[in-house]
Design a protein around this motif. Sequence first.
Motif, mmCIF file in Angstrom:
data_model
loop_
_atom_site.group_PDB
_atom_site.id
_atom_site.type_symbol
_atom_site.label_atom_id
_atom_site.label_comp_id
_atom_site.label_asym_id
_atom_site.label_seq_id
_atom_site.Cartn_x
_atom_site.Cartn_y
_atom_site.Cartn_z
ATOM 1 N N ARG A 102 -20.205 2.354 9.656
ATOM 2 C CA ARG A 102 -18.991 1.894 10.452
ATOM 3 C C ARG A 102 -17.525 3.362 10.483
ATOM 4 N NH1 ARG A 102 -17.393 -2.412 9.008
ATOM 5 N NH2 ARG A 102 -15.556 -2.302 7.955
ATOM 6 N N PHE A 103 -17.423 3.493 8.939
ATOM 7 C CA PHE A 103 -16.408 4.095 8.524
ATOM 8 C C PHE A 103 -16.968 5.470 9.323
ATOM 9 C CE2 PHE A 103 -14.450 2.348 4.385
ATOM 10 C CZ PHE A 103 -13.734 1.429 4.955
ATOM 11 N N MET A 160 0.718 -1.065 0.290
ATOM 12 C CA MET A 160 0.214 0.479 0.092
ATOM 13 C C MET A 160 0.658 1.080 0.060
ATOM 14 S SD MET A 160 -2.694 -1.569 2.465
ATOM 15 C CE MET A 160 -3.713 -2.430 2.418
ATOM 16 N N GLY A 161 -0.108 2.726 -0.275
ATOM 17 C CA GLY A 161 0.943 3.562 -0.324
ATOM 18 C C GLY A 161 1.380 3.957 0.674
ATOM 19 N N SER A 162 2.369 4.645 0.843
ATOM 20 C CA SER A 162 2.994 5.042 1.610
ATOM 21 C C SER A 162 3.043 6.788 1.776
ATOM 22 C CB SER A 162 4.874 5.232 2.260
ATOM 23 O OG SER A 162 5.500 5.786 3.283
ATOM 24 N N GLU A 186 -7.540 3.872 8.992
ATOM 25 C CA GLU A 186 -7.206 2.799 9.182
ATOM 26 C C GLU A 186 -8.284 1.783 8.248
ATOM 27 O OE1 GLU A 186 -7.867 2.028 13.322
ATOM 28 O OE2 GLU A 186 -7.749 3.945 13.284
ATOM 29 N N HIS A 187 -7.234 0.448 7.091
ATOM 30 C CA HIS A 187 -8.099 0.218 6.850
ATOM 31 C C HIS A 187 -9.071 -1.090 7.072
ATOM 32 C CE1 HIS A 187 -7.911 -1.803 2.575
ATOM 33 N NE2 HIS A 187 -7.466 -3.396 3.172
ATOM 34 N N ILE A 233 -4.979 1.985 -0.119
ATOM 35 C CA ILE A 233 -5.241 1.672 -1.759
ATOM 36 C C ILE A 233 -3.250 2.129 -2.199
ATOM 37 C CG2 ILE A 233 -5.673 1.826 -4.005
ATOM 38 C CD1 ILE A 233 -9.164 1.885 -2.458
ATOM 39 N N ARG A 234 -2.639 0.838 -3.019
ATOM 40 C CA ARG A 234 -2.038 1.131 -3.417
ATOM 41 C C ARG A 234 -2.037 2.517 -4.732
ATOM 42 N NH1 ARG A 234 -1.296 -4.031 -2.637
ATOM 43 N NH2 ARG A 234 -2.814 -4.422 -4.893
ATOM 44 N N PRO A 235 -1.018 3.472 -5.022
ATOM 45 C CA PRO A 235 -1.007 4.589 -5.552
ATOM 46 C C PRO A 235 -1.256 4.740 -6.832
ATOM 47 C CG PRO A 235 0.441 5.367 -4.028
ATOM 48 C CD PRO A 235 0.162 4.232 -3.686
#
Length: 75
Positions: A43-44, A1-3, A11-12, A19-21
């Motif tokens: 929940r989100f 995943m992206g940084s 929090e995933h 998600i990865r860029p």
Amino acid sequence: MGSSKANTSIEHKQNGFLIRPFDINEMAKAIRELIIDERMYERFALNGRKKVDKIFTKEKMLENVTAYLLKSQVL
């Protein structure tokens, strides 16, 4: 995943998706999942609000701004 800095707030699958860029397929899948699953949406929203309330208190914001100004030698 992206940084990124978002990783510290999100929090995933608790208050968002990590998600990865540039992964359009993964992004589309996450959006579909959120549209279909109303409980996940709720929940989100609830968890995101709790996180914001915890991170962005008046005291924390004042502390962060003061630290920034001191570091920048403005104060």
